[in-house]
Enzyme design. Structure first.
Site, mmCIF file in Angstrom:
data_model
loop_
_atom_site.group_PDB
_atom_site.id
_atom_site.type_symbol
_atom_site.label_atom_id
_atom_site.label_comp_id
_atom_site.label_asym_id
_atom_site.label_seq_id
_atom_site.Cartn_x
_atom_site.Cartn_y
_atom_site.Cartn_z
ATOM 1 N N LYS A 32 -44.074 -46.325 -8.483
ATOM 2 C CA LYS A 32 -44.411 -45.526 -9.658
ATOM 3 C C LYS A 32 -45.979 -45.117 -9.694
ATOM 4 C CE LYS A 32 -42.476 -46.343 -13.445
ATOM 5 N NZ LYS A 32 -41.777 -47.391 -14.546
ATOM 6 N N ARG A 103 -46.087 -50.523 -17.957
ATOM 7 C CA ARG A 103 -44.733 -50.609 -17.258
ATOM 8 C C ARG A 103 -44.836 -51.324 -15.844
ATOM 9 N NH1 ARG A 103 -42.031 -45.593 -19.363
ATOM 10 N NH2 ARG A 103 -43.468 -44.568 -20.510
ATOM 11 N N GLY A 112 -34.701 -50.408 -14.831
ATOM 12 C CA GLY A 112 -34.513 -51.215 -16.080
ATOM 13 C C GLY A 112 -34.568 -52.665 -15.618
ATOM 14 N N MET A 114 -37.157 -54.524 -14.918
ATOM 15 C CA MET A 114 -38.023 -55.350 -15.519
ATOM 16 C C MET A 114 -38.604 -54.638 -16.589
ATOM 17 S SD MET A 114 -40.368 -55.951 -11.741
ATOM 18 C CE MET A 114 -40.059 -54.414 -11.109
ATOM 19 N N ARG A 376 -39.988 -39.642 -8.907
ATOM 20 C CA ARG A 376 -39.682 -40.541 -7.783
ATOM 21 C C ARG A 376 -38.457 -39.803 -7.129
ATOM 22 N NH1 ARG A 376 -37.362 -45.237 -11.961
ATOM 23 N NH2 ARG A 376 -35.517 -43.886 -12.791
ATOM 24 N N HIS A 490 -28.342 -45.204 -18.389
ATOM 25 C CA HIS A 490 -28.624 -46.282 -17.506
ATOM 26 C C HIS A 490 -27.288 -46.492 -16.837
ATOM 27 C CE1 HIS A 490 -27.898 -50.611 -16.781
ATOM 28 N NE2 HIS A 490 -29.152 -50.444 -16.150
ATOM 29 N N SER A 798 -17.084 -57.752 26.227
ATOM 30 C CA SER A 798 -17.464 -57.025 24.939
ATOM 31 C C SER A 798 -17.514 -58.505 23.904
ATOM 32 C CB SER A 798 -15.937 -56.747 24.153
ATOM 33 O OG SER A 798 -16.063 -56.582 22.948
ATOM 34 N N CYS A 865 -17.401 -56.369 19.670
ATOM 35 C CA CYS A 865 -16.292 -55.739 18.774
ATOM 36 C C CYS A 865 -16.096 -56.894 17.553
ATOM 37 C CB CYS A 865 -14.932 -55.856 19.461
ATOM 38 S SG CYS A 865 -14.814 -57.393 20.243
ATOM 39 N N TYR A 885 -21.499 -49.560 23.682
ATOM 40 C CA TYR A 885 -20.646 -49.041 22.735
ATOM 41 C C TYR A 885 -20.666 -50.129 21.515
ATOM 42 C CZ TYR A 885 -16.637 -51.774 24.216
ATOM 43 O OH TYR A 885 -15.964 -52.963 24.525
HETATM 44 C C1 PEP Z 1 -14.794 -62.071 17.530
HETATM 45 O O1 PEP Z 1 -14.674 -63.345 17.550
HETATM 46 O O2 PEP Z 1 -15.733 -61.584 17.295
HETATM 47 C C2 PEP Z 1 -13.687 -61.284 17.676
HETATM 48 C C3 PEP Z 1 -13.868 -59.909 17.615
HETATM 49 O O3 PEP Z 1 -12.440 -61.753 17.591
HETATM 50 P P1 PEP Z 1 -11.590 -62.402 16.451
HETATM 51 O O4 PEP Z 1 -12.363 -62.069 15.212
HETATM 52 O O5 PEP Z 1 -10.219 -61.881 16.292
HETATM 53 O O6 PEP Z 1 -11.617 -63.820 16.739
#
Ligand code: PEP
Ligand code: MG
Length: 910
Positions: A32, A103, A112, A114, A376, A490, A798, A865, A885
């Site tokens: 502000k 303010r 809102g 603070m 803002r 609000h 992975s 993953c 990836y």
């Molecule tokens: C992991 O362990 O990150 C994974 C992808 O396998 P899970 O969650 O099935 O153990």
């Protein structure tokens, strides 16, 4: 030598087209303060004032009030003199008093959260001077009673703590209204207001044992330090926690000359947005109230009018108000104060062009003079975020990379979720119509109090109006319904910021807190009744409404295409079914990074065959059961390969401990025994045999495949046969077989041998071949440490960061919920490491695993993953570690695409 004089500036002045600070100083002046300085410097009429820096907040917390006030005294006195000169009024003068507002203002907006105090400088003499000077006695006394009420609440600790506390001032107001047979504050006479002032001071004295301060300087220091205190108040702490803002940011304090929107019918106050914060449409919009103070608009006590004629007409259509009534009762600012409107319209254009983003502005008109109180970057929904960025880019205001960097990736989620199938709604089920304050489709059971928002699984929080104290409840509820308040109330602003569905200003809804019900034209809804809110149309609907997939707008596609242009990492999905695979593909997944095969075993007959396999006591028995599972697995894989035609699909071999497939209750165990024609004792003894003290570190992952090779053989057969079947039909499948929970090279090699031998057998039988690869998960710390050795034999890695986090911290994935919340509340952990990758610790293993793997095999394909694959900060970490990836759940694929692009752009710009 001790020095009391400050060496650094603690106070930055602004006003009269000048400023000590500028817009780049957000960290020091708060958002502000920086914007006020910037606005003043570019010639926008802001009431003159000064900002006390965020660093002083930290000093205040460390050194205490007295020392800090000592540091500030000279600079603040000089800054107040400057305001006096510009306003032509005098601080502490009884005839011509200067009044100030105080303010908060952190570096990010925390609406809102603070405290604010308005009308500082009033006392029993100054109020008379103000009345004389303005010729408006009523205005002067009304300001005075508001000031006492606000100051006592914020500075003297008299704010009600919860819904059960009675606000002593509101009680006096209500009693007086009753006595005088009036309903509205505006009906109070001067005498009434004077009585209120007298009674208020009396209550304060009785409750606190202190007199209400009459000295303006005492008032000012009280308010300044109260704002610093509010940085560590419960509301601000909660807001900081959910947004992850650190405590040492501190808040700045903005002290400004008061300007008044409540000086009569030539005065007004309002809030406006340069574009629509809900849809992103490029229309100037906002709300105002004649003869009111700013808090009246946002608090939602009076339903405000629209600023533009177009907005007013749209509002009237929704509220079913005729054009004649609209013009008479609810005219727009554009219609009744055309000159003021023109000036405001000019400033909104200037400000949006200057900040190159949608602005949320507050203004006040005091006796025909327009002041801009603040601007803002406006909070907005996910849909508006996308549309505004794309539009600004097309207008040539921002570049492609800026448009992408303006995305808050997690907000994209709002666009992907189902919307109401409006065709299925019966007209008679529409209970009432409110304002479409924040889009979305919410169905839940009604609750009336914010602290009860968790009472049912899905709740709709229904309030007459909301206040900042309700934030936690708003966050928990599925949707928010308010009877009062407009698009800038609000509730509306907070809901849009959280991406939460909100219908506001539904005047027909009569809420009865005491009896926990609401009524609309004789229809009564009790607490716990199901209703639905359509935040895009403002409809309030009886019961549950079916939903359908959202139609993704053109702008969404444009942002995604841009993300794909800039990102370097690929984005895959974790999917176990053909349906999930298809959804993920429409969201842009470039393959599957993890198919957890175990999930397939829980459906229908499969679980019976699976249990038969587990309960078999001989290899022959197991093989017999596996023969039943084989065609089912093959069918699943075929369908998934087909959905992902041409794209790589990583299939992981069976991972969880076998006890997960057998019921633990005796009754269910009896059923299993009946189904398999074996004794109950055989089942219970198997359960006992499978029991483990630490199943997460027990007989699971590749340890299963290495002790029961026939399981791996069956799965490898199913994968290869499925791919060959598709090949015959002209569909290209690209299987990647993944071995879970590898900790030694030898256990990976053993699984690889079984897979390869099985595949060769299938190829020989079918007289055909396909390409496939064999890789491993890196999810045990030891695997990361010996990644160079594993890489010699693996086609890909992975990172399973779920298990890697579990084993690195030694926190059980299944049990950590018991203490992780407490750890976060106590500040022992800044976030849940299962949600946001711990880059400092677990991250080292990822970095090391990838580096060591590539040291052996430079072209090794490396992905992630674990759940972190769809979390924006973790995605950025993966980019920096040059992963090929990330793989995440289907609905997080667009988030990961944008996060990956942002990481690539950030790297370019560094
Ligand atoms: C992991 O362990 O990150 C994974 C992808 O396998 P899970 O969650 O099935 O153990
Ligand atoms: Mg795992």
């Amino acid at each position: 030598m001790e020095t009391l004089t400050p060496v650094k500036a603690r106070v930055f002045k602004f006003g009269n087209k000048q400023a000590d600070g500028n817009g780049t100083m957000r960290n020091l002046l708060g958002g502000k303060g920086a914007n006020l300085a910037e606005m003043s410097a570019i010639g926008i009429p802001v009431p003159p004032g000064f900002t006390i820096t965020t660093e002083v907040c930290t000093e205040y917390n460390d050194l205490g009030k007295e020392t800090v006030v000592g540091y500030l005294k000279d600079e603040v006195t000089e800054a107040v003199r400057e305001i006096e000169m510009q306003m032509g009024t005098k601080w502490g003068d009884t005839n011509n008093p200067l009044l100030l507002s105080v303010r908060s203002g952190a570096r990010v907006s925390m609406p809102g959260m603070m405290d604010t105090v308005l009308n500082l400088g009033l006392n029993d003499e100054a109020v008379i001077g103000l009345a004389k000077k303005t010729g408006n006695e009523r205005f002067a006394w009304d300001s005075y009673r508001r000031f006492i009420q606000m100051y006592a609440g914020v500075v003297m600790g008299m704010k009600p703590e919860s819904k059960d506390d009675v606000d002593p001032f509101e009680e006096v107001i209500d009693n007086l209204k009753e006595k005088r047979h009036i309903e509205l504050d505006t009906q109070f006479t001067v005498q009434d207001l004077q009585d209120l002032v007298f009674d208020f001071k009396d209550i304060i004295n009785k409750r606190t044992g202190r007199q209400f301060p009459t000295d303006p300087w005492e008032q000012l220091w009280g308010a300044v330090t109260a704002v610093f205190d509010s940085w560590n108040g419960a509301r601000a702490l909660y807001y900081r926690k959910i947004h992850g803002y650190p405590a040492d940011w501190g808040t700045a304090v903005n002290v400004q000359a008061m300007v008044f929107g409540n000086m009569g019918n030539d005065s007004a106050t309002g809030v406006c947005f340069t574009r629509d914060a809900g849809s992103g449409e490029n229309v100037f919009n906002g709300e105002y109230l004649i003869n009111a103070q700013g808090e009246d608009v946002v608090a939602g006590v009076r339903t405000p009018q629209q600023i533009t004629k177009l907005g007013s007409q749209r509002w009237a259509e929704l509220a079913q108000v005729s054009e004649a009534d609209r013009k008479k009762e609810y005219p727009s600012l554009e219609e009744i104060m055309p000159e003021m409107y023109q000036e405001l319209d000019g400033y909104q254009k200037t400000l949006e062009a200057h900040y190159r983003d949608m602005q949320d502005m507050e203004f006040t008109i005091q006796k025909g003079k327009l002041w801009i109180l603040q601007t803002r970057n406006g909070k907005r929904t996910g849909a508006a975020m996308v549309k505004i960025a794309v539009d600004l880019m097309k207008e040539g205001v921002i570049s492609e990379t800026e448009a992408l960097m303006r995305m808050e990736p997690n907000k994209l989620d709002e666009l992907l979720h189902p919307v109401f199938d409006t065709k299925t709604i019966n007209q008679e089920d529409i209970i009432a119509q409110g304002l479409p304050a924040s889009p979305g489709a919410a169905t839940g059971q009604v609750v009336f109090f914010a602290d009860e928002a968790g009472k049912y699984k899905n709740t709709i929080l229904a309030r007459i109006e909301t206040s900042p104290e309700d934030l936690e409840g708003i966050n928990i509820a599925k949707g928010i319904l308010t009877a009062r308040g407009g698009m800038t109330s609000h509730a509306a602003v907070v809901a849009r910021g959280l991406g939460k569905c909100c219908v506001s200003g539904a005047g027909a809804v009569k809420i009865d807190y005491k009896n926990r019900k609401f009524e609309v034209d004789g229809r009564v809804f009790q607490e716990g009744d199901w209703i639905s809110l359509n935040g895009s149309t403002g409809n309030i609907i009886d019961g549950k409404v079916p939903t359908k997939e959202p139609e993704l707008s053109g702008e969404f596609g444009e942002i995604m295409a841009l993300a794909d242009k800039y990102r370097k990492m690929q984005v895959r999905t974790n999917a176990d079914t053909p349906k999930d695979s298809k959804v993920a593909r429409t969201f842009g997944a470039e393959g599957i990074g993890l198919t957890r095969t175990e999930h397939m075993f829980f459906e229908g007959d499969r679980i019976v065959a699976m249990r038969e396999m587990i309960l078999a006591s001989t290899e022959k028995g197991r093989k017999k059961a596996l023969t039943k599972l084989l065609p089912m697995q093959r069918g699943d894989f075929e369908a998934i390969f087909e959905a992902m035609e041409g794209l790589p699909v990583t299939i992981r071999l069976l991972d969880p401990p076998l006890h997960e497939f057998i019921p633990h209750q005796l009754a269910a165990q009896k059923e299993v025994a009946d189904q398999l024609h074996i004794s109950v004792a055989a089942v219970t003894s198997k359960v006992a045999e499978l029991h483990e003290f630490n199943p997460m570190m027990g007989h699971r992952g590749c340890r299963l495949g290495n002790t029961y090779p026939e399981i791996t053989e069956m799965q490898a057969t199913a994968i290869i046969e499925a791919a060959l079947n598709l090949k015959k039909r002209g569909v290209k499948a690209r299987p990647e077989i993944m071995v879970p929970l590898v900790g030694t090279v030898s256990e990976f090699l053993e699984q690889k041998r079984i897979i390869q031998e099985t595949a060769e057998q299938v190829f020989a039988k079918r007289k055909d071949r396909i390409d496939y690869s064999i890789g491993t998960m890196i999810e045990i710390p030891r695997a990361a440490l010996i990644a160079d050795k594993i890489a010699a034999h693996a086609d890909f890695f992975s990172f399973g960061t779920n298990d890697l986090t579990q084993m690195t911290y030694g926190y059980s994935r299944d049990d950590a919920g018991k203490f992780l919340g407490i750890y976060q509340n106590k500040g022992l952990l800044t976030s849940d490491p299962f949600e946001i990758l711990d880059q400092e610790g677990v991250g080292q293993l990822v970095t090391m695993g990838a580096e060591r793997g590539r040291a052996t095999k430079p072209n090794l394909k490396v992905g992630i993953c674990g759940e972190h694959g769809g979390e924006p900060n973790s995605v950025a970490f993966c980019h920096r570690n040059k992963l090929n990836y990330v793989s995440c759940s289907p609905f997080r694929v667009p988030i990961a695409r944008v996060a990956a692009a942002q990481a690539a752009i950030a790297e370019e710009q560094a």
